[in-house]
Design an enzyme around this catalytic site. Structure first.
Site, PDB file in Angstrom:
ATOM      1  N   HIS A 128       0.868  -1.182   0.000  1.00 62.51           N
ATOM      2  CA  HIS A 128       0.000   0.000   0.000  1.00 62.51           C
ATOM      3  C   HIS A 128       0.906   1.233   0.000  1.00 62.51           C
ATOM      4  O   HIS A 128       2.023   1.179   0.529  1.00 62.51           O
ATOM      5  CB  HIS A 128      -0.835  -0.047   1.282  1.00 62.51           C
ATOM      6  CG  HIS A 128      -1.887   1.000   1.419  1.00 62.51           C
ATOM      7  ND1 HIS A 128      -1.611   2.290   1.801  1.00 62.51           N
ATOM      8  CD2 HIS A 128      -3.230   0.944   1.239  1.00 62.51           C
ATOM      9  CE1 HIS A 128      -2.742   2.985   1.862  1.00 62.51           C
ATOM     10  NE2 HIS A 128      -3.742   2.186   1.520  1.00 62.51           N
ATOM     11  N   ASP A 205       3.119  -4.605   7.942  1.00 57.87           N
ATOM     12  CA  ASP A 205       1.888  -3.820   7.884  1.00 57.87           C
ATOM     13  C   ASP A 205       0.723  -4.792   8.078  1.00 57.87           C
ATOM     14  O   ASP A 205       0.392  -5.575   7.183  1.00 57.87           O
ATOM     15  CB  ASP A 205       1.825  -3.122   6.523  1.00 57.87           C
ATOM     16  CG  ASP A 205       0.503  -2.408   6.279  1.00 57.87           C
ATOM     17  OD1 ASP A 205      -0.431  -2.567   7.087  1.00 57.87           O
ATOM     18  OD2 ASP A 205       0.401  -1.701   5.261  1.00 57.87           O
ATOM     19  N   GLN A 208      -4.514  -5.317   7.090  1.00 55.97           N
ATOM     20  CA  GLN A 208      -5.531  -6.228   6.536  1.00 55.97           C
ATOM     21  C   GLN A 208      -5.480  -7.610   7.185  1.00 55.97           C
ATOM     22  O   GLN A 208      -6.256  -8.484   6.814  1.00 55.97           O
ATOM     23  CB  GLN A 208      -5.332  -6.378   5.020  1.00 55.97           C
ATOM     24  CG  GLN A 208      -5.421  -5.075   4.244  1.00 55.97           C
ATOM     25  CD  GLN A 208      -6.842  -4.542   4.146  1.00 55.97           C
ATOM     26  OE1 GLN A 208      -7.819  -5.225   4.483  1.00 55.97           O
ATOM     27  NE2 GLN A 208      -6.980  -3.313   3.696  1.00 55.97           N
ATOM     28  N   LYS A 231     -10.362  -0.705  10.428  1.00 49.01           N
ATOM     29  CA  LYS A 231     -10.635  -1.887   9.613  1.00 49.01           C
ATOM     30  C   LYS A 231     -11.026  -3.083  10.485  1.00 49.01           C
ATOM     31  O   LYS A 231     -11.395  -4.129   9.979  1.00 49.01           O
ATOM     32  CB  LYS A 231      -9.415  -2.240   8.768  1.00 49.01           C
ATOM     33  CG  LYS A 231      -9.090  -1.157   7.733  1.00 49.01           C
ATOM     34  CD  LYS A 231      -8.009  -1.607   6.790  1.00 49.01           C
ATOM     35  CE  LYS A 231      -7.268  -0.446   6.166  1.00 49.01           C
ATOM     36  NZ  LYS A 231      -7.949   0.172   5.041  1.00 49.01           N
ATOM     37  N   CYS A 369      -4.691   2.461  -3.666  1.00 47.38           N
ATOM     38  CA  CYS A 369      -3.439   2.954  -3.064  1.00 47.38           C
ATOM     39  C   CYS A 369      -2.304   1.960  -3.280  1.00 47.38           C
ATOM     40  O   CYS A 369      -1.499   1.701  -2.372  1.00 47.38           O
ATOM     41  CB  CYS A 369      -3.611   3.242  -1.578  1.00 47.38           C
ATOM     42  SG  CYS A 369      -4.811   4.514  -1.258  1.00 47.38           S
TER      43      CYS A 369
HETATM   44  N1  PMP Z   1      -1.751  -0.580   4.604  1.00 46.86           N
HETATM   45  C1  PMP Z   1      -2.724  -1.327   4.062  1.00 46.86           C
HETATM   46  C2  PMP Z   1      -2.396  -2.704   3.560  1.00 46.86           C
HETATM   47  C3  PMP Z   1      -4.016  -0.814   3.967  1.00 46.86           C
HETATM   48  O1  PMP Z   1      -4.978  -1.553   3.417  1.00 46.86           O
HETATM   49  C4  PMP Z   1      -4.284   0.485   4.469  1.00 46.86           C
HETATM   50  C5  PMP Z   1      -5.664   1.097   4.384  1.00 46.86           C
HETATM   51  N2  PMP Z   1      -6.281   0.990   3.136  1.00 46.86           N
HETATM   52  C6  PMP Z   1      -3.249   1.225   5.026  1.00 46.86           C
HETATM   53  C7  PMP Z   1      -1.993   0.658   5.089  1.00 46.86           C
HETATM   54  C8  PMP Z   1      -3.452   2.599   5.571  1.00 46.86           C
HETATM   55  O2  PMP Z   1      -4.010   2.518   6.827  1.00 46.86           O
HETATM   56  P1  PMP Z   1      -4.716   3.769   7.556  1.00 46.86           P
HETATM   57  O3  PMP Z   1      -6.119   3.789   7.029  1.00 46.86           O
HETATM   58  O4  PMP Z   1      -4.641   3.440   8.974  1.00 46.86           O
HETATM   59  O5  PMP Z   1      -3.971   4.984   7.213  1.00 46.86           O
END
Ligand code: PMP
Length: 411
Positions: A128, A205, A208, A231, A369
């Site tokens: 991401h 990270d 998910q 999430k 993203c």
């Molecule tokens: N990493 C991953 C794999 C994500 O899916 C997301 C959110 N779409 C993020 C980072 C960003 O997280 P946050 O919404 O806490 O900024």
């Protein structure tokens, strides 16, 4: 994935805990398939936030009055619940606004003072932007370079290529636990072990992963693990960074202000110990109370049961989608979360998502993203249906029927 049979869980009753799922969109029952973007909240979470503001609202760590102690207890209680949920120690858990903040904290406090020209950071193709851009900013300022671990045609990491990248100049490997686009579950335990053998720090990270599968950060063996509350059925603006205590102790503060100090003099400041050194300013207290309630809620269901139920939904959705002519799924990893990225021949992703919305189906379209992943597949965008335990087989049937209807409109 862990498979647990949970005949005792009435998933229809679980779904009824989520007030928003009863609403209609464009006159149709809402089918919410965008949980990888943000998860829906059960009444228990909404009520915990409401109760905090109605009965306990005060700032934390400052006031000795009753409300101040209640607020501090609730906030620290949430940290303790989250630590138990992730199997880490409270003294190693920094509360923050989410994964983006957590990764930036590591980038600015750990990597920036440490990296030198010639050093390298390894990322993967499926990251991401939140796990790419902070490292680019650090690389620009330190003269470090970024190397990329690639994926195979199923959307799995090429582990041989990844390990070949882990040469002596690499100081950090930052990778996602579960891809937000492909659903790929990376073997982070094995990967972190390989990195550690070579003296390379690892950041995982977990945005998910935390909402969908049992987590044991201690067992993963990484150096840093980032999660985001919104999430995992919690409020937006909540999240955490777990870091080994030796890192937290060695890292300078990222943001300065109140709450993160022991003593301030104009000659200099003595910082608080442990996580608080990184928690300047008034935190999202009510949000963390809500996240504590979310952790209670998920724990009561059991993450292994949630995982098994979502795997059953994924298998059903895969089977149903395989009957849709011209549909291509991006990401067929052996171990995969309930995230399905797809395109339908002849239809633009945004057109599909817009028409599906008119049928009440909320999916995401776009680059998610993850530009470098889109570049890899040579597409500007995909559609993404991402499921959670509150979704149903009937919703999948309705989604596929709607997809067949709009597909014909666009053909
Ligand atoms: N990493 C991953 C794999 C994500 O899916 C997301 C959110 N779409 C993020 C980072 C960003 O997280 P946050 O919404 O806490 O900024």
């Amino acid at each position: 994935m862990t498979v647990a049979q949970a005949p005792s869980i009435d998933w229809t009753a679980v779904r009824a805990d989520f007030p928003v799922l009863t609403r209609e969109v464009h006159g149709k029952p809402l089918i919410y398939f965008d949980s990888a973007n943000t998860g829906q909240k059960p009444a228990a979470v909404i009520e915990a936030v409401d109760d905090f503001y109605r009965h306990h609202n005060a700032n934390v760590s400052r006031a000795v009055h009753a409300l101040g102690s209640e607020a501090t207890e609730a906030y620290e209680g949430a940290r303790a619940k989250l630590a138990r949920f992730l199997n880490v120690r409270v003294e190693e858990l920094v509360l923050c606004s989410g994964t983006t903040f957590a990764i930036n904290l590591v980038a600015y406090s750990w990597a920036l003072p440490r990296l030198r020209p010639g050093d390298a950071i390894v990322l993967t193709r499926m990251e991401h932007h939140a796990n790419i851009v902070p490292w680019q900013l650090v690389a620009q300022r330190t003269g470090a370079t970024i190397k990329v671990a690639e994926i195979d045609e199923r959307g799995q990491l090429d582990l041989n290529q990844l390990y070949a990248l882990l040469t002596p100049e690499v100081k950090l490997l930052a990778l996602t636990h579960v891809s937000n686009v492909l659903g790929t579950v990376n073997p982070v335990r094995e990967i972190c072990r390989e990195a550690r053998k070579r003296g390379i720090a690892t950041l995982v990270d977990g945005s998910q992963a935390a909402p969908h599968r049992p987590l044991d950060i201690a067992a993963i063996g990484c150096d840093f693990y980032a999660i985001t509350g919104h999430k995992m059925s919690g409020p937006t603006g909540t999240g955490a960074l777990w870091a080994r205590r030796e890192h937290l102790d060695a890292m300078p503060p990222f943001i300065g202000g109140g709450e993160m100090i022991k003593e301030v003099r104009f000659e200099g400041t003595v910082f608080a110990d442990g996580p608080r050194k990184f928690e300047a300013g008034t935190p999202n207290i009510a949000g963390f109370v809500g996240l504590g309630a979310a952790v209670d809620y998920l724990s009561a269901l059991g993450m292994a049961h949630i995982d098994a139920h979502e795997q059953a939904l994924l298998a059903y959705a895969n089977e149903a989608l395989s009957q849709v002519p011209g549909l291509r799924i991006f990401g067929q990893a052996q171990e995969k979360a309930a995230v399905i990225s797809f395109l339908v021949e002849g239809a633009h992703a945004h057109d599909l998502a817009t028409l599906l919305d008119l049928e009440g189906v909320a999916i995401r379209s776009g680059h998610h993203c993850a530009h470098p992943l889109m570049q890899h597949f040579g597409v500007p965008a995909t559609c993404r249906a991402s499921l959670a335990f509150y979704n149903t087989h009937d919703e999948i049937d309705a989604f596929v029927a709607a997809l067949n209807k709009v597909r014909k409109l666009l053909a």
